[in-house]
Design a protein around this motif. Structure first.
Motif, mmCIF file in Angstrom:
data_model
loop_
_atom_site.group_PDB
_atom_site.id
_atom_site.type_symbol
_atom_site.label_atom_id
_atom_site.label_comp_id
_atom_site.label_asym_id
_atom_site.label_seq_id
_atom_site.Cartn_x
_atom_site.Cartn_y
_atom_site.Cartn_z
ATOM 1 N N ASP A 33 0.929 -1.150 0.027
ATOM 2 C CA ASP A 33 0.012 -0.010 0.061
ATOM 3 C C ASP A 33 0.637 1.239 -0.044
ATOM 4 O O ASP A 33 0.562 2.198 -0.679
ATOM 5 C CB ASP A 33 -0.799 0.142 1.224
ATOM 6 C CG ASP A 33 -1.881 -1.014 1.143
ATOM 7 O OD1 ASP A 33 -2.363 -1.560 -0.092
ATOM 8 O OD2 ASP A 33 -2.627 -1.399 2.110
ATOM 9 N N MET A 141 -5.632 6.501 10.248
ATOM 10 C CA MET A 141 -6.019 5.422 9.413
ATOM 11 C C MET A 141 -5.917 4.087 10.194
ATOM 12 O O MET A 141 -4.767 3.969 10.841
ATOM 13 C CB MET A 141 -5.275 5.178 8.112
ATOM 14 C CG MET A 141 -5.566 4.039 7.051
ATOM 15 S SD MET A 141 -4.608 4.022 5.607
ATOM 16 C CE MET A 141 -2.980 3.760 6.392
ATOM 17 N N ASP A 142 -6.944 3.221 10.185
ATOM 18 C CA ASP A 142 -6.705 2.173 11.066
ATOM 19 C C ASP A 142 -6.041 0.941 10.250
ATOM 20 O O ASP A 142 -5.678 1.249 9.210
ATOM 21 C CB ASP A 142 -8.000 1.687 11.571
ATOM 22 C CG ASP A 142 -9.273 1.438 10.415
ATOM 23 O OD1 ASP A 142 -8.648 0.808 9.284
ATOM 24 O OD2 ASP A 142 -10.364 1.418 10.705
ATOM 25 N N GLU A 143 -6.036 -0.133 10.896
ATOM 26 C CA GLU A 143 -4.865 -1.150 10.219
ATOM 27 C C GLU A 143 -5.885 -2.001 9.007
ATOM 28 O O GLU A 143 -5.065 -2.259 8.006
ATOM 29 C CB GLU A 143 -4.896 -2.515 11.211
ATOM 30 C CG GLU A 143 -4.116 -2.002 12.355
ATOM 31 C CD GLU A 143 -3.466 -3.147 13.283
ATOM 32 O OE1 GLU A 143 -3.250 -3.942 12.878
ATOM 33 O OE2 GLU A 143 -3.631 -2.970 14.534
ATOM 34 N N ALA A 144 -7.029 -1.563 9.012
ATOM 35 C CA ALA A 144 -7.792 -1.987 7.731
ATOM 36 C C ALA A 144 -7.718 -1.073 6.515
ATOM 37 O O ALA A 144 -8.225 -1.335 5.424
ATOM 38 C CB ALA A 144 -9.255 -2.480 8.108
ATOM 39 N N GLY A 145 -7.265 0.169 6.640
ATOM 40 C CA GLY A 145 -7.199 0.998 5.862
ATOM 41 C C GLY A 145 -8.205 2.216 5.885
ATOM 42 O O GLY A 145 -8.257 3.185 4.984
ATOM 43 N N ASN A 146 -9.181 2.176 6.752
ATOM 44 C CA ASN A 146 -10.162 3.049 6.821
ATOM 45 C C ASN A 146 -9.554 4.443 7.418
ATOM 46 O O ASN A 146 -9.033 4.459 8.666
ATOM 47 C CB ASN A 146 -11.397 2.652 7.884
ATOM 48 C CG ASN A 146 -11.894 1.136 7.331
ATOM 49 O OD1 ASN A 146 -12.200 1.136 5.920
ATOM 50 N ND2 ASN A 146 -11.808 0.081 8.068
ATOM 51 N N VAL A 147 -10.007 5.475 7.068
ATOM 52 C CA VAL A 147 -9.478 6.659 7.381
ATOM 53 C C VAL A 147 -10.344 7.420 8.318
ATOM 54 O O VAL A 147 -11.713 7.231 8.289
ATOM 55 C CB VAL A 147 -9.233 7.848 6.240
ATOM 56 C CG1 VAL A 147 -8.902 9.078 6.814
ATOM 57 C CG2 VAL A 147 -8.405 7.095 5.159
ATOM 58 N N HIS A 148 -9.938 8.077 9.534
ATOM 59 C CA HIS A 148 -10.916 8.517 10.479
ATOM 60 C C HIS A 148 -10.348 9.805 10.863
ATOM 61 O O HIS A 148 -10.338 10.711 9.760
ATOM 62 C CB HIS A 148 -10.648 7.557 11.790
ATOM 63 C CG HIS A 148 -10.776 6.385 11.780
ATOM 64 N ND1 HIS A 148 -12.044 5.791 11.931
ATOM 65 C CD2 HIS A 148 -10.102 5.109 11.465
ATOM 66 C CE1 HIS A 148 -12.320 4.555 11.939
ATOM 67 N NE2 HIS A 148 -10.971 4.055 11.698
ATOM 68 N N ARG A 220 -1.606 9.499 5.255
ATOM 69 C CA ARG A 220 -2.436 8.639 6.055
ATOM 70 C C ARG A 220 -1.686 7.689 6.890
ATOM 71 O O ARG A 220 -0.959 6.996 6.479
ATOM 72 C CB ARG A 220 -3.386 7.726 5.086
ATOM 73 C CG ARG A 220 -4.167 8.401 4.223
ATOM 74 C CD ARG A 220 -4.893 7.553 3.086
ATOM 75 N NE ARG A 220 -5.789 8.356 2.288
ATOM 76 C CZ ARG A 220 -6.402 7.938 1.378
ATOM 77 N NH1 ARG A 220 -6.551 6.676 1.067
ATOM 78 N NH2 ARG A 220 -7.191 9.030 0.734
ATOM 79 N N ARG A 222 -1.013 5.060 9.820
ATOM 80 C CA ARG A 222 -1.692 3.741 10.145
ATOM 81 C C ARG A 222 -1.391 3.585 11.689
ATOM 82 O O ARG A 222 -0.347 3.579 11.969
ATOM 83 C CB ARG A 222 -1.056 2.728 9.459
ATOM 84 C CG ARG A 222 -1.947 1.333 9.340
ATOM 85 C CD ARG A 222 -1.202 0.190 8.698
ATOM 86 N NE ARG A 222 -0.985 0.472 7.312
ATOM 87 C CZ ARG A 222 -2.062 0.200 6.475
ATOM 88 N NH1 ARG A 222 -2.986 -0.436 6.778
ATOM 89 N NH2 ARG A 222 -1.707 0.333 5.263
#
Length: 335
Positions: A33, A141-148, A220, A222
């Motif tokens: 990624d 960004m969490d470990e799954a790639g979702n951005v917060h 981003r 992680r």
């Protein structure tokens, strides 16, 4: 007949060459990624150096797979160290290899948005190429790639002198930093053995051409990466981590003093660092003490260090088992 009107620069001449320094270590599950994100940069001319710091897993194979079919405009260099060098030495090695006027730091567990280089270069040119460091905001960004939520490190525009840096050390995330080549030409490579480069390079910039913040989330960041907080399974792990942190702190202190000497601020920095250096040297001496007698002598004789720290280090080095219940409670709360 020669014209008196200057010829405007070509677009290639107007756009400075820049380099991305993407470092990785034991990140085989997420490095692809990170690689894809730098390959997707919209800016040219761009050199991308992707370097594995002697990982023990399949990180380098994942890097090679991620760049294998790349046919875009950027120059891509992949490499790996034969021995693990650590962040400061690794980045210094890549900075010496790089040809860009600006050097973008990238971590193997994070992702750069496609316009990161383009936006930072524009910002640098708007400020007449003066800043030696530009820090951007980040997206959590969490470990799954979702951005917060958005992450906003300390505003560096307010740091205009050594006194500003001394009064309040900024909170930084080095993975969103860009440096000028001038910082390495003036101060040289960083010493090996430091845990991070962010404070060192920011100090260099503040006492040189300046450091600025670009308030756009261009990286981003992680969660759960190498910089995340650790939970210790036992006191042996805790003590080992403390010894490692002590080593990191001593190297960073030496580095900051070295850079201050070059900047003509050596005496002032020496006075400012004296309390921290006394603490870290005391901690090192406690860990290296040969037996209870030496530790007792350090406990009672190191008056330049606060009593609370002396007592804690005496317990850590003499009877670390007293901290086992607190570690157990922390693990319990983290479940």
């Amino acid at each position: 007949m020669n014209s008196s009107v200057p010829t405007p620069p070509s677009s290639a001449q107007a756009q400075p060459p820049v380099s991305i320094l993407l470092i990785a270590y034991n990140q085989q599950g997420m490095i692809a990624d990170a690689v894809r994100s730098v390959l997707a940069q919209t800016y040219t001319p761009l050199e991308i150096i992707i370097s594995d710091d002697a990982s023990r897993d399949g990180t380098y194979a994942a890097i090679e797979a991620a760049v294998r079919d790349y046919a875009g405009p950027h120059q891509v260099i992949t490499r790996r160290n034969t021995v693990n060098e650590g962040i400061s030495a690794h980045l210094s090695r890549l900075a010496a290899m790089a040809r860009g006027e600006l050097l973008f730091v990238a971590a193997g567990d994070d992702m750069s948005v496609p316009t990161r280089c383009e936006r930072v270069v524009d910002y640098w040119l708007e400020h007449d190429r003066r800043p030696d460091l530009i820090a951007t905001d980040l997206a959590d960004m969490d470990e799954a790639g979702n951005v917060h939520e958005r992450m906003t490190p300390t505003e560096l525009d307010n740091y205009r002198s050594f006194d500003d840096w001394l009064a309040h050390k900024p909170w930084l995330v080095g993975a969103a930093h860009t440096w000028s080549r001038r910082l390495f030409e003036r101060f040289g490579p960083m010493l090996p053995g430091s845990a991070a480069e962010d404070q060192v390079m920011t100090f260099r910039a503040i006492v040189s051409g300046g450091a600025l913040s670009l308030r756009e989330p261009l990286v981003r960041y992680r969660r759960g990466g190498l910089s995340s907080k650790r939970r210790y399974r036992n006191t042996a792990e805790l003590v080992a981590r403390m010894r490692q942190g002590n080593g990191f702190a001593l190297v960073e202190t030496e580095q900051i003093q070295h850079d201050a000497d070059i900047a003509g601020l050596g005496d002032r920095m020496r006075a400012a660092l004296a309390p921290k250096l006394a603490r870290e040297q005391f901690i090192q001496s406690m860990f290296n003490a040969r037996g209870l007698g030496e530790r007792v002598a350090l406990l009672t004789g190191s008056r330049a260090v606060k009593l609370g720290l002396r007592l804690r280090m005496f317990l850590y080095t003499t009877c670390p088992a007293v901290y086992a219940p607190s570690l157990w409670l922390k693990r319990l709360k983290g479940r």
